[in-house]
Scaffold this motif. Structure first.
Motif, PDB file in Angstrom:
ATOM      1  N   PRO A   3       0.787  -1.204  -0.066  1.00 38.61           N
ATOM      2  CA  PRO A   3       0.028  -0.093   0.081  1.00 38.61           C
ATOM      3  C   PRO A   3       0.782   1.324  -0.040  1.00 38.61           C
ATOM      4  CG  PRO A   3      -0.981  -1.634   1.507  1.00 38.61           C
ATOM      5  CD  PRO A   3       0.288  -2.208   0.874  1.00 38.61           C
ATOM      6  N   GLY A   4       1.913   1.425   0.760  1.00 37.39           N
ATOM      7  CA  GLY A   4       2.636   2.571   0.698  1.00 37.39           C
ATOM      8  C   GLY A   4       3.237   2.677  -0.721  1.00 37.39           C
ATOM      9  N   PHE A   5       3.840   1.606  -1.353  1.00 38.17           N
ATOM     10  CA  PHE A   5       4.194   1.784  -2.808  1.00 38.17           C
ATOM     11  C   PHE A   5       3.143   2.396  -3.673  1.00 38.17           C
ATOM     12  CE2 PHE A   5       8.284   0.610  -2.162  1.00 38.17           C
ATOM     13  CZ  PHE A   5       8.476  -0.648  -1.907  1.00 38.17           C
ATOM     14  N   ILE A   6       1.972   1.969  -3.254  1.00 38.36           N
ATOM     15  CA  ILE A   6       0.697   2.514  -4.061  1.00 38.36           C
ATOM     16  C   ILE A   6       0.540   4.056  -4.129  1.00 38.36           C
ATOM     17  CG2 ILE A   6      -1.939   2.446  -4.675  1.00 38.36           C
ATOM     18  CD1 ILE A   6      -1.466  -0.700  -4.011  1.00 38.36           C
ATOM     19  N   GLU A   7       0.736   4.465  -2.864  1.00 37.66           N
ATOM     20  CA  GLU A   7       0.404   5.754  -2.594  1.00 37.66           C
ATOM     21  C   GLU A   7       1.529   6.559  -3.191  1.00 37.66           C
ATOM     22  OE1 GLU A   7      -1.260   6.037   1.671  1.00 37.66           O
ATOM     23  OE2 GLU A   7       0.473   7.192   1.516  1.00 37.66           O
ATOM     24  N   LYS A   8       2.796   6.216  -3.160  1.00 40.93           N
ATOM     25  CA  LYS A   8       4.023   6.704  -3.915  1.00 40.93           C
ATOM     26  C   LYS A   8       3.800   6.915  -5.160  1.00 40.93           C
ATOM     27  CE  LYS A   8       8.317   8.399  -3.806  1.00 40.93           C
ATOM     28  NZ  LYS A   8       8.060   9.499  -4.719  1.00 40.93           N
ATOM     29  N   ALA A   9       3.407   5.919  -6.058  1.00 41.05           N
ATOM     30  CA  ALA A   9       2.953   5.885  -7.361  1.00 41.05           C
ATOM     31  C   ALA A   9       2.017   6.767  -7.763  1.00 41.05           C
ATOM     32  CB  ALA A   9       2.867   4.461  -7.948  1.00 41.05           C
ATOM     33  N   ASN A  10       0.979   6.984  -6.913  1.00 42.79           N
ATOM     34  CA  ASN A  10      -0.001   7.896  -7.024  1.00 42.79           C
ATOM     35  C   ASN A  10       0.594   9.291  -6.901  1.00 42.79           C
ATOM     36  OD1 ASN A  10      -2.598   6.763  -7.346  1.00 42.79           O
ATOM     37  ND2 ASN A  10      -2.795   6.409  -5.388  1.00 42.79           N
ATOM     38  N   GLU A  11       1.391   9.611  -6.147  1.00 41.18           N
ATOM     39  CA  GLU A  11       2.062  11.086  -5.953  1.00 41.18           C
ATOM     40  C   GLU A  11       2.936  11.301  -7.325  1.00 41.18           C
ATOM     41  OE1 GLU A  11       4.503  10.999  -2.549  1.00 41.18           O
ATOM     42  OE2 GLU A  11       2.810  10.693  -1.208  1.00 41.18           O
ATOM     43  N   ASP A  12       3.602  10.239  -7.885  1.00 39.22           N
ATOM     44  CA  ASP A  12       4.168  10.363  -9.046  1.00 39.22           C
ATOM     45  C   ASP A  12       3.369  10.377 -10.234  1.00 39.22           C
ATOM     46  OD1 ASP A  12       7.035   8.396  -7.787  1.00 39.22           O
ATOM     47  OD2 ASP A  12       6.383  10.576  -7.434  1.00 39.22           O
ATOM     48  N   GLU A  13       2.084  10.443 -10.117  1.00 41.58           N
ATOM     49  CA  GLU A  13       1.257  10.036 -11.289  1.00 41.58           C
ATOM     50  C   GLU A  13       1.678   9.233 -12.234  1.00 41.58           C
ATOM     51  OE1 GLU A  13      -0.517  14.731 -10.842  1.00 41.58           O
ATOM     52  OE2 GLU A  13       0.543  13.846 -12.858  1.00 41.58           O
ATOM     53  N   ASN A  14       2.376   8.043 -11.727  1.00 44.80           N
ATOM     54  CA  ASN A  14       2.768   7.129 -12.686  1.00 44.80           C
ATOM     55  C   ASN A  14       1.915   6.122 -12.631  1.00 44.80           C
ATOM     56  OD1 ASN A  14       4.219   5.286 -13.948  1.00 44.80           O
ATOM     57  ND2 ASN A  14       6.168   5.503 -12.737  1.00 44.80           N
ATOM     58  N   GLU A  15       1.105   5.906 -13.840  1.00 42.70           N
ATOM     59  CA  GLU A  15      -0.193   5.239 -13.603  1.00 42.70           C
ATOM     60  C   GLU A  15       0.427   3.576 -14.059  1.00 42.70           C
ATOM     61  OE1 GLU A  15      -3.349   6.040 -16.148  1.00 42.70           O
ATOM     62  OE2 GLU A  15      -3.350   8.153 -15.415  1.00 42.70           O
ATOM     63  N   ARG A  16       1.453   3.518 -14.839  1.00 41.49           N
ATOM     64  CA  ARG A  16       1.847   2.098 -15.163  1.00 41.49           C
ATOM     65  C   ARG A  16       2.224   1.437 -13.823  1.00 41.49           C
ATOM     66  NH1 ARG A  16       4.106   0.399 -20.768  1.00 41.49           N
ATOM     67  NH2 ARG A  16       4.899  -1.083 -19.305  1.00 41.49           N
ATOM     68  N   ALA A  17       3.266   2.343 -12.918  1.00 43.22           N
ATOM     69  CA  ALA A  17       3.943   1.546 -11.844  1.00 43.22           C
ATOM     70  C   ALA A  17       2.627   1.337 -10.880  1.00 43.22           C
ATOM     71  CB  ALA A  17       4.898   2.561 -11.352  1.00 43.22           C
ATOM     72  N   GLN A  18       1.749   2.362 -10.864  1.00 37.73           N
ATOM     73  CA  GLN A  18       0.614   1.944  -9.799  1.00 37.73           C
ATOM     74  C   GLN A  18       0.133   0.690 -10.279  1.00 37.73           C
ATOM     75  OE1 GLN A  18      -2.296   5.036  -9.793  1.00 37.73           O
ATOM     76  NE2 GLN A  18      -3.587   3.926  -8.557  1.00 37.73           N
ATOM     77  N   LYS A  19      -0.264   0.591 -11.493  1.00 38.36           N
ATOM     78  CA  LYS A  19      -1.064  -0.733 -11.771  1.00 38.36           C
ATOM     79  C   LYS A  19      -0.421  -1.841 -11.630  1.00 38.36           C
ATOM     80  CE  LYS A  19      -4.209  -0.277 -15.191  1.00 38.36           C
ATOM     81  NZ  LYS A  19      -4.751   0.421 -16.580  1.00 38.36           N
ATOM     82  N   SER A  20       0.946  -1.912 -11.887  1.00 41.26           N
ATOM     83  CA  SER A  20       1.564  -3.273 -11.702  1.00 41.26           C
ATOM     84  C   SER A  20       1.724  -3.534  -9.969  1.00 41.26           C
ATOM     85  CB  SER A  20       2.947  -3.325 -12.231  1.00 41.26           C
ATOM     86  OG  SER A  20       3.669  -2.072 -11.836  1.00 41.26           O
ATOM     87  N   PHE A  21       1.810  -2.480  -9.180  1.00 39.84           N
ATOM     88  CA  PHE A  21       1.604  -2.526  -7.700  1.00 39.84           C
ATOM     89  C   PHE A  21       0.398  -3.140  -7.512  1.00 39.84           C
ATOM     90  CE2 PHE A  21       5.539   0.381  -7.361  1.00 39.84           C
ATOM     91  CZ  PHE A  21       6.128  -0.549  -7.161  1.00 39.84           C
ATOM     92  N   GLU A  22      -0.556  -2.626  -7.920  1.00 37.03           N
ATOM     93  CA  GLU A  22      -2.018  -3.021  -7.558  1.00 37.03           C
ATOM     94  C   GLU A  22      -2.175  -4.427  -7.829  1.00 37.03           C
ATOM     95  OE1 GLU A  22      -4.221   1.194  -7.795  1.00 37.03           O
ATOM     96  OE2 GLU A  22      -4.753  -0.257  -9.466  1.00 37.03           O
ATOM     97  N   TRP A  23      -1.538  -5.059  -9.272  1.00 37.76           N
ATOM     98  CA  TRP A  23      -1.819  -6.441  -9.540  1.00 37.76           C
ATOM     99  C   TRP A  23      -0.858  -7.124  -8.874  1.00 37.76           C
ATOM    100  CZ3 TRP A  23      -0.391  -5.672 -15.524  1.00 37.76           C
ATOM    101  CH2 TRP A  23      -1.192  -4.897 -16.203  1.00 37.76           C
ATOM    102  N   ALA A  24       0.397  -6.777  -8.390  1.00 38.66           N
ATOM    103  CA  ALA A  24       0.987  -7.678  -7.530  1.00 38.66           C
ATOM    104  C   ALA A  24       0.371  -7.843  -6.175  1.00 38.66           C
ATOM    105  CB  ALA A  24       2.222  -6.819  -7.235  1.00 38.66           C
ATOM    106  N   ASN A  25      -0.413  -6.871  -5.703  1.00 37.48           N
ATOM    107  CA  ASN A  25      -1.050  -6.900  -4.545  1.00 37.48           C
ATOM    108  C   ASN A  25      -2.053  -7.924  -4.497  1.00 37.48           C
ATOM    109  OD1 ASN A  25      -1.474  -6.146  -1.888  1.00 37.48           O
ATOM    110  ND2 ASN A  25      -2.123  -3.986  -2.163  1.00 37.48           N
TER     111      ASN A  25
END
Ligand SMILES: [Zn+2]
Length: 85
Positions: A3-25
């Motif tokens: 969840p911490g990584f997902i938040e960080k990815a949100n801040e960076d507006e990096n949708e691809r990274a966010q998506k892969s963290f969500e998938w991993a989760n």
């Protein structure tokens, strides 16, 4: 941890990274449930079902029995899933 990584990815507006963290989760939760189910069967001295597993080549989602029409996590067609026996 995720969840911490997902938040960080949100801040960076990096949708691809966010998506892969969500998938991993999501996939990790599925694997955890499968593991729990197997433990239960072993403790109950049941023979685990002899069925194939299908793994999504994109997100790693694992499904017992039959591949889905479409991966519920990342949307990859079920025909692309890898069969593991
Ligand atoms: Zn997938």
């Amino acid at each position: 941890m995720y969840p911490g990584f997902i938040e960080k990815a949100n801040e960076d507006e990096n949708e691809r990274a966010q998506k892969s963290f969500e998938w991993a989760n999501a996939v990790e939760e599925i694997h955890y449930k499968m593991y729990q189910e197997m433990l239960k069967q072993i403790k109950a001295k049941q023979t685990p079902k002899d069925e194939p597993y299908y793994v999504c080549p994109v997100c790693g989602n694992t499904v017992a029995g039959n591949a889905p029409d479409i991966c519920p996590i990342c949307g990859t067609p079920g025909s692309k899933f890898k069969k593991i026996e």
